[in-house]
Design a protein around this motif. Structure first.
Motif, PDB file in Angstrom:
ATOM      1  N   LYS A   1     -61.359 -34.032  16.446  1.00 22.97           N
ATOM      2  CA  LYS A   1     -62.149 -34.925  15.593  1.00 22.97           C
ATOM      3  C   LYS A   1     -61.406 -36.237  15.409  1.00 22.97           C
ATOM      4  CE  LYS A   1     -63.491 -32.696  11.792  1.00 22.97           C
ATOM      5  NZ  LYS A   1     -63.359 -31.773  10.627  1.00 22.97           N
TER       6      LYS A   1
ATOM      7  N   LYS B   1     -66.397 -36.394  18.153  1.00 26.30           N
ATOM      8  CA  LYS B   1     -65.914 -35.011  18.253  1.00 26.30           C
ATOM      9  C   LYS B   1     -66.021 -34.500  19.683  1.00 26.30           C
ATOM     10  CE  LYS B   1     -67.223 -33.321  13.634  1.00 26.30           C
ATOM     11  NZ  LYS B   1     -67.971 -32.240  12.950  1.00 26.30           N
TER      12      LYS B   1
ATOM     13  N   ASP C   1     -70.550 -35.399   6.910  1.00 26.38           N
ATOM     14  CA  ASP C   1     -69.402 -36.293   6.701  1.00 26.38           C
ATOM     15  C   ASP C   1     -69.856 -37.748   6.584  1.00 26.38           C
ATOM     16  OD1 ASP C   1     -67.702 -34.141   6.760  1.00 26.38           O
ATOM     17  OD2 ASP C   1     -67.193 -34.363   8.882  1.00 26.38           O
TER      18      ASP C   1
ATOM     19  N   HIS D   1     -62.678 -40.025   5.679  1.00 25.72           N
ATOM     20  CA  HIS D   1     -62.774 -39.157   6.859  1.00 25.72           C
ATOM     21  C   HIS D   1     -61.427 -38.540   7.223  1.00 25.72           C
ATOM     22  CE1 HIS D   1     -66.902 -40.170   7.225  1.00 25.72           C
ATOM     23  NE2 HIS D   1     -66.686 -41.433   7.523  1.00 25.72           N
TER      24      HIS D   1
ATOM     25  N   GLU E   1     -71.118 -28.441  14.615  1.00 25.19           N
ATOM     26  CA  GLU E   1     -70.327 -29.666  14.467  1.00 25.19           C
ATOM     27  C   GLU E   1     -71.219 -30.869  14.201  1.00 25.19           C
ATOM     28  OE1 GLU E   1     -67.162 -29.906  14.144  1.00 25.19           O
ATOM     29  OE2 GLU E   1     -66.587 -27.870  14.711  1.00 25.19           O
TER      30      GLU E   1
ATOM     31  N   LYS F   1     -60.892 -35.443   5.591  1.00 21.63           N
ATOM     32  CA  LYS F   1     -61.676 -34.320   6.097  1.00 21.63           C
ATOM     33  C   LYS F   1     -61.172 -33.827   7.456  1.00 21.63           C
ATOM     34  CE  LYS F   1     -65.674 -35.086   3.412  1.00 21.63           C
ATOM     35  NZ  LYS F   1     -67.068 -35.396   3.224  1.00 21.63           N
ATOM     36  N   GLY F   2     -59.992 -34.281   7.838  1.00 16.91           N
ATOM     37  CA  GLY F   2     -59.376 -33.713   9.034  1.00 16.91           C
ATOM     38  C   GLY F   2     -59.611 -34.475  10.320  1.00 16.91           C
ATOM     39  N   TYR F   3     -60.162 -35.668  10.217  1.00 18.35           N
ATOM     40  CA  TYR F   3     -60.283 -36.494  11.417  1.00 18.35           C
ATOM     41  C   TYR F   3     -58.951 -37.195  11.677  1.00 18.35           C
ATOM     42  CZ  TYR F   3     -65.367 -35.972  11.156  1.00 18.35           C
ATOM     43  OH  TYR F   3     -66.644 -35.475  11.135  1.00 18.35           O
ATOM     44  N   GLU F   4     -58.649 -37.423  12.948  1.00 14.88           N
ATOM     45  CA  GLU F   4     -57.434 -38.156  13.304  1.00 14.88           C
ATOM     46  C   GLU F   4     -57.803 -39.599  13.620  1.00 14.88           C
ATOM     47  OE1 GLU F   4     -53.532 -37.824  16.224  1.00 14.88           O
ATOM     48  OE2 GLU F   4     -55.275 -36.548  16.615  1.00 14.88           O
TER      49      GLU F   4
END
Length: 436
Positions: free
Chosen positions: A266, A301, A318, A188, A311, A191-194
């Motif tokens: 995210k 999100k 995801d 994840h 989203e 895929k740009g999640y923090e």
RNA sequence: GGAGAGGUGGCCGAGUGGCUUAAGGCGUCGGUUUGCUAAACCGAUGUAGUGUCGAAAGGCGCUACCGGGGGUUCGAAUCCCCCCUUCUCCGCCA
């Protein structure tokens, strides 16, 4: 929580949502709410105009006193006004509390794409990905048998040291669990999640913010801390074990105004999850199917209203990508109006195939709450500096919950001679390629 | 666990019961001036509830909000009580 304005202006919309959710007994609550609201608004207006008078006359009194003139008559008059205000405000507080109570218990509206249905039997299967489904040339063992034979899961000792529903992972079972969690987090993150590592205990405001309270208070474990006995009520000084990382992570932005340019935000968070599962005895009790503590990687999100449904789709994708990477058979189910949770406007479940149970097990729920949680938790955003704050849309989904995922993993990857093959993607994390 | 100091608008910061409509500054936005930029000057700049006007954008008015909740008072940012929280020091501790 729904906007009282919406209830006032569009009660029929809410009533039809209640009917779709199979909650006909709740209908009368709407009329009750409307009556309360009307009375409340009348009182606010009375109280406000008395306050306006008091403020004005208080200035007069101040002026008289400055000029060393007598203000006794006005003071006596205002004493009465103040008493009237106090009486009105007391009644108002009472009405507001009742209104809040009713509003907090109302479920969310439903998105138009949610199918009508009376219960889980009418959920809609959107997608089945069964290319990894195996034809066993032997009778597959269930996860309990496998866990015991390989000495990687210990339910008995978990029950001894804590209680039923608190499993112990041992040896390569513990390592495999850790490998799963790290694999999911890394996937994840890419895929740009923090990443967030949240506290596992929260206060009641947080549980209220995401909608677990007041409805599901019985499902949550509580912890008291020292000195708690001396507080007058048990409403103070208590902490609650999180049932999901959704709670701390969504509440990160409680009472905040975000910048439109930040959205979508995210987050991905690992947490242990604690659920008392009161009243659910008898179903899915065996082993990992229903436990009081489990591990989960959660996706959360915050989005603008116009993008939140896109989203949601990407959130589901995801979460799905984990099942695809692990090579497990699964399906995606769109929950119908009678089965969807109270807070969600639309919800997909991901279900993974269990060869021993011969059925699908839920490993993820991905929901769009629209502004339902944001209103409770007061999470807003401004499109730009000048615009008025609006409520964000919040979404979350498991990506994924490990307990049932572990069930599927063990069962689907077992060999005839009782070993477990570790899926390719987990090997760098586990550092072994088989158990047994 | 003990002692002390704090929490005021987007930010900094003044404010010990009524001449406060929360001073002043910074930031942001608009304007004036101006080859351009900067500076200077002028103006604006919160949230929520409610009433009213408007087709709407919005205008005008009232109320509430100075960490949260209660109280005293004709009147509270200011006084009292409880709680939360931040910082400093001491103690204890993985």
């Amino acid at each position: 929580m729904l906007d009282i304005k919406l209830v006032r202006e569009n009660p029929d919309k809410i009533k039809s949502a209640l009917l779709a959710r199979q909650l006909p007994n709740e209908l009368s609550k709407i009329d009750e709410l409307l009556a309360l609201d009307q009375r409340r608004r009348a009182l606010v207006s009375q109280s406000d105009s008395l306050k306006a008078k008091r403020n004005k006359v208080s200035d007069d009194i101040a002026r008289l006193k400055r000029n060393k003139e007598n203000a006794d008559a006005l003071i006596a008059e205002m004493k009465i006004v103040s008493d009237d205000i106090a009486a009105l405000d007391a009644e108002l507080r009472d009405l507001e509390a009742k209104q809040e109570e009713l509003l907090l218990h109302l479920p969310n509206l439903l998105h138009e794409s949610v199918p009508l249905g009376k219960d889980a039997s009418e959920n809609v299967v959107c997608k089945e990905v069964l290319r990894h489904q195996r034809d066993f040339d032997f009778k597959p063992k269930n996860h309990l048998e496998l866990g015991k034979a390989l000495d990687i899961l210990d339910f008995e000792r978990g029950a001894k040291i804590t209680g039923a529903g608190f499993p112990v992972y041992k040896g390569k079972g513990a390592t495999l669990e850790r490998a799963l969690i790290n694999f999911m987090l890394d996937t994840h993150l890419a895929k740009g999640y923090e990443e967030i590592f949240p506290p596992f205990f929260v206060n009641r405001e947080s549980l209220r913010g995401t909608g677990q309270f007041p409805k599901f208070i019985g499902q949550v474990y509580r912890a008291s801390y020292e000195g708690q006995e001396t507080y007058e009520a048990d409403t103070v000084g208590r902490l609650f074990a999180i049932p999901t990382a959704e709670v701390p992570v969504t509440n990160l932005h409680r009472d905040e105004i975000l910048k439109g340019s930040q959205l979508p935000i995210k987050y991905v968070a690992y947490s242990a999850c604690f659920r008392s599962e009161a009243g659910s005895y008898g179903k899915d009790v065996r082993g990992f199917l229903r436990v009081h503590q489990f591990n989960k990687v959660e996706l959360v999100k915050f989005a603008t209203p116009e993008t939140s449904y896109d989203e949601l789709e990407s959130l589901v994708a995801d979460a799905e990508s984990i099942l695809v990477a692990l090579g497990l058979p699964y399906r995606v189910v769109l929950l119908c109006s009678g089965d969807i949770g109270a807070n969600a406007a639309k919800c997909y479940d991901l279900e993974v195939w269990s060869p021993a149970e011969q059925r699908f097990l839920e490993v993820s729920s991905c929901s769009n709450f629209e502004d339902f949680q944001a209103r409770r938790a007061n999470i807003r955003f401004k499109r730009d500096e000048k615009s008025k704050p609006e409520f964000v849309h919040t979404l979350n989904g498991s990506g994924l919950a490990t307990s049932r995922l572990m069930v599927a993993l063990l069962e689907n990857y077992q060999t005839k001679d009782g070993k477990i093959i570790v899926p390719e993607v987990l090997r760098p994390y586990a550092r072994f390629d088989a158990i047994g």
